[in-house]
Design a protein around this motif. Structure first.
Motif, PDB file in Angstrom:
ATOM      1  N   GLU A   1      -5.040  -1.478   9.623  1.00  0.00           N
ATOM      2  CA  GLU A   1      -5.832  -0.334  10.444  1.00  0.00           C
ATOM      3  C   GLU A   1      -7.067   0.054  10.061  1.00  0.00           C
ATOM      4  OE1 GLU A   1      -3.795   3.829  11.801  1.00  0.00           O
ATOM      5  OE2 GLU A   1      -4.091   3.595   9.546  1.00  0.00           O
TER       6      GLU A   1
ATOM      7  N   PHE B   1      -2.988   0.534  16.620  1.00  0.00           N
ATOM      8  CA  PHE B   1      -1.640   0.812  17.249  1.00  0.00           C
ATOM      9  C   PHE B   1      -1.629   1.420  18.603  1.00  0.00           C
ATOM     10  CE2 PHE B   1      -1.178   0.493  12.433  1.00  0.00           C
ATOM     11  CZ  PHE B   1      -0.605  -0.589  12.491  1.00  0.00           C
TER      12      PHE B   1
ATOM     13  N   ARG C   1       2.951   4.387  15.627  1.00  0.00           N
ATOM     14  CA  ARG C   1       3.667   3.228  15.118  1.00  0.00           C
ATOM     15  C   ARG C   1       3.274   3.334  13.569  1.00  0.00           C
ATOM     16  NH1 ARG C   1       4.159  -2.896  16.406  1.00  0.00           N
ATOM     17  NH2 ARG C   1       4.635  -1.986  18.576  1.00  0.00           N
ATOM     18  N   ARG C   2       1.904   3.695  13.321  1.00  0.00           N
ATOM     19  CA  ARG C   2       1.603   3.598  11.746  1.00  0.00           C
ATOM     20  C   ARG C   2       2.752   4.641  11.044  1.00  0.00           C
ATOM     21  NH1 ARG C   2      -1.497   6.913   8.842  1.00  0.00           N
ATOM     22  NH2 ARG C   2      -2.354   5.985   6.853  1.00  0.00           N
TER      23      ARG C   2
ATOM     24  N   GLY D   1       8.543   2.456   5.398  1.00  0.00           N
ATOM     25  CA  GLY D   1       8.246   2.288   4.081  1.00  0.00           C
ATOM     26  C   GLY D   1       8.374   1.026   3.695  1.00  0.00           C
ATOM     27  N   VAL D   2       8.580   0.886   2.307  1.00  0.00           N
ATOM     28  CA  VAL D   2       9.032  -0.815   1.736  1.00  0.00           C
ATOM     29  C   VAL D   2      10.181  -1.351   2.338  1.00  0.00           C
ATOM     30  CG1 VAL D   2       7.769  -0.105  -0.398  1.00  0.00           C
ATOM     31  CG2 VAL D   2      10.271   0.444  -0.041  1.00  0.00           C
TER      32      VAL D   2
ATOM     33  N   PHE E   1       5.778   2.949  10.442  1.00  0.00           N
ATOM     34  CA  PHE E   1       6.077   2.163   9.260  1.00  0.00           C
ATOM     35  C   PHE E   1       5.925   2.792   7.931  1.00  0.00           C
ATOM     36  CE2 PHE E   1       4.693  -0.943  12.509  1.00  0.00           C
ATOM     37  CZ  PHE E   1       5.954  -1.818  12.428  1.00  0.00           C
ATOM     38  N   THR E   2       5.068   3.889   7.952  1.00  0.00           N
ATOM     39  CA  THR E   2       4.862   4.666   6.534  1.00  0.00           C
ATOM     40  C   THR E   2       6.371   5.321   6.235  1.00  0.00           C
ATOM     41  OG1 THR E   2       2.523   5.257   7.458  1.00  0.00           O
ATOM     42  CG2 THR E   2       3.723   6.310   5.626  1.00  0.00           C
TER      43      THR E   2
ATOM     44  N   LEU F   1      -0.092  -2.904   6.718  1.00  0.00           N
ATOM     45  CA  LEU F   1      -0.320  -2.245   8.089  1.00  0.00           C
ATOM     46  C   LEU F   1      -1.632  -1.311   7.724  1.00  0.00           C
ATOM     47  CD1 LEU F   1       3.244  -1.977   8.949  1.00  0.00           C
ATOM     48  CD2 LEU F   1       1.420  -2.843  10.457  1.00  0.00           C
ATOM     49  N   ASN F   2      -1.567  -0.651   6.837  1.00  0.00           N
ATOM     50  CA  ASN F   2      -2.688   0.200   6.446  1.00  0.00           C
ATOM     51  C   ASN F   2      -4.130  -0.778   6.214  1.00  0.00           C
ATOM     52  OD1 ASN F   2      -1.367   2.623   6.138  1.00  0.00           O
ATOM     53  ND2 ASN F   2      -1.211   2.624   3.948  1.00  0.00           N
TER      54      ASN F   2
ATOM     55  N   GLY G   1       3.730  -0.984   4.228  1.00  0.00           N
ATOM     56  CA  GLY G   1       2.960  -0.088   4.546  1.00  0.00           C
ATOM     57  C   GLY G   1       1.562  -0.447   4.000  1.00  0.00           C
TER      58      GLY G   1
END
Lengths: 230, 271
Positions: free
Chosen positions: B11, B18, A19-20, A27-28, A23-24, B7-8, B4
């Motif tokens: 995390e 996640f 999931r991370r 992005g924006v 999202f990365t 969420l970082n 981003g």
């Protein structure tokens, strides 16, 4: 894999992508309209002779919102085309603005979904007396409250934070509409106990419950069988 | 907005957040939809705790932030209702009483949810509703009171909206936050109608451009509402439809970051 294919794929459908990372990669918060259109084929709505399936994943939820906005926009377009008698000029102005907001929502979803969008729906407004203020406003109240509860219920079904924010931007406008319509029916009913519970919480409804109501105003048959349920 | 980064941050607070999500979904599935309304805050807290164990910081931070805003609104309306001669009797008093009841309910709901999750409930700040003298007649002049009320409600809507992404990992907390968010929007709509009806401001139930209908003192609560482009889609005149710039801004409410909201409410909080 091409970036545009990767960016909008729901993570659950891509076991290898966390999931991370999703999202990365996403992005924006800028999503080109074409981005959604490049999702995997199995998200696509399916049209058969009997019914229109909304599709699955986030695309399915966006089509669900698109269906509701189509219904609302069609309703207010008809209302504003020939107002019931007894509407004040301020009331007509506000209802025309609501019409424009709903058209903006409808067209936004249409463009955002691109080729994944369900077709234009056929409405059935035979139960509404458009010459009657009481009938029109009762229907408007039902649609606005339904819209608020639909977005509130669908939030948890959305995987992308970008789409969640977009739903959030729209639902509070629907709530403003709902409060206004309620107040011109009966001043002070903007958030009465038929809309807000003892914890001060608005309604939240799941797609099947919402579509059971919305479906009574649609000739087109919609199925939500592939939508996420949690 | 940079999702981003958000969420970082989550995390960092919970490196396995996640990976934990799918397991957590099973817990909710088995829990089912049979939660009675009255017990929801407790259920919310305990499920939340099950999912996150001791590491509930990221989400309890959001809930405590929301609680701070609800403390502000609840005390504001409680004091207004207790100020003789401020709010006309009848419909105005009825409407403000309805809103006050909701804000007090939100305070209770959030406190219960935070404790249920094993979090520490943030203390209620001491408030100064004159904002250091900017609104000296807030509890004696009806127009000033409604202007501050409108600002609090519109800001509240933007504040909750700005946190949705931070709650995406918790279905139950996200849903509850959305359910509060739309109630604040109903309040905002009604307060704006009250101001219009009294000739206190030329406002509609929805926000046009970045106009507050109040003045520069509250402009920070409205800046950013004027955007007409959503996720890369231009809304003005979309697909040949007659959608004006005003309608395009009204049709979408915009979020505010926690920092922006805290800067807005800072003058109302005694340090």
């Amino acid at each position: 894999m091409k970036l545009e294919n990767e960016s909008l794929i729901v993570p659950e459908q891509r076991p290898g992508v966390s999931r991370r990372r999703f999202f990365t990669v996403a992005g924006v918060g800028i999503l080109a309209a074409s981005a959604i259109a490049s999702c995997k084929k199995d998200d696509s709505p399916v049209v058969t002779d009997q019914s229109i399936d909304l599709g699955s994943g986030d695309v399915g939820i966006l089509n669900y919102a698109y269906a509701l906005e189509q219904l609302e926009a069609a309703f207010y377009t008809k209302v504003a085309a020939s107002f019931y008698s007894g509407a004040s000029s301020a009331e007509m102005d506000r209802l025309k603005e609501i019409r424009d907001h709903e058209i903006a929502h409808r067209e936004f979803f249409k463009n955002a979904l691109g080729s994944k969008a369900i077709p234009a729906l056929e409405v059935d407004f035979s139960s509404i007396d458009f010459t009657s203020r009481t009938s029109v406003l009762a229907t408007a109240k039902a649609f606005e409250d339904l819209g608020v509860s639909a977005y509130n219920g669908a939030g948890k079904l959305i995987v992308s934070a970008d789409y969640l924010l977009l739903a959030g931007k729209i639902v509070s406008v629907e709530a403003r509409h709902a409060a206004y319509i309620r107040d011109i029916i009966s001043n002070g009913s903007f958030a009465d106990s038929s809309a807000v519970d003892a914890n001060g919480l608005d309604m939240a409804k799941m797609p099947n419950d919402v579509l059971a109501v919305a479906g009574t105003y649609l000739k087109s048959k919609i199925t939500a069988k592939n939508l996420p349920t949690s | 907005m940079n999702f981003g980064n958000i969420l970082n941050e989550i995390e960092q607070a919970d490196p396995e957040v996640f990976e934990r999500t799918s397991q957590r979904r099973d817990i909710f599935k088995s829990f089912g939809a049979k939660v009675a309304v009255a017990v929801l805050p407790f259920a919310l807290g305990s499920l939340f705790k099950k999912a996150y164990g001791k590491n509930t910081d990221a989400i309890t931070d959001v809930l405590n932030y929301a609680l701070t805003l609800e403390y502000l609104e609840a005390e504001f309306y409680n004091k207004a209702l207790a100020s003789a001669g401020l709010i006309p009797s009848g419909a105005p008093n009825g409407a403000i009483s309805t809103i006050a009841a909701h804000e007090n309910a939100h305070v209770a709901f959030l406190k219960t949810a935070i404790s249920g999750a094993g979090g520490t409930v943030v203390a209620k700040p001491t408030f100064d509703f004159t904002a250091g003298g900017a609104f000296p007649s807030v509890f004696s002049d009806y127009a000033t009171f409604l202007a501050v009320a409108q600002t609090f409600e519109d800001t509240g809507v933007r504040a909750y909206k700005g946190q949705a992404g931070n709650l995406i990992t918790s279905n139950e907390v996200l849903t509850a936050a959305l359910q509060i968010h739309s109630v604040e929007a109903r309040h905002a709509s009604h307060i704006r109608q009250m101001r219009k009806a009294n000739g206190f401001g030329d406002v509609k139930p929805w926000i046009t451009g970045k106009d507050s209908g109040i003045g520069s003192a509250v402009q920070a609560s409205y800046n950013g509402e004027e955007v007409t482009n959503q996720a890369g889609v231009e809304i003005v005149g979309i697909n040949g439809q007659v959608i004006s710039a005003n309608a395009a801004t009204e049709a979408f409410d915009e979020p505010l970051s926690k920092d922006a909201v805290l800067a807005i409410v800072k003058p109302f909080i005694v340090p």
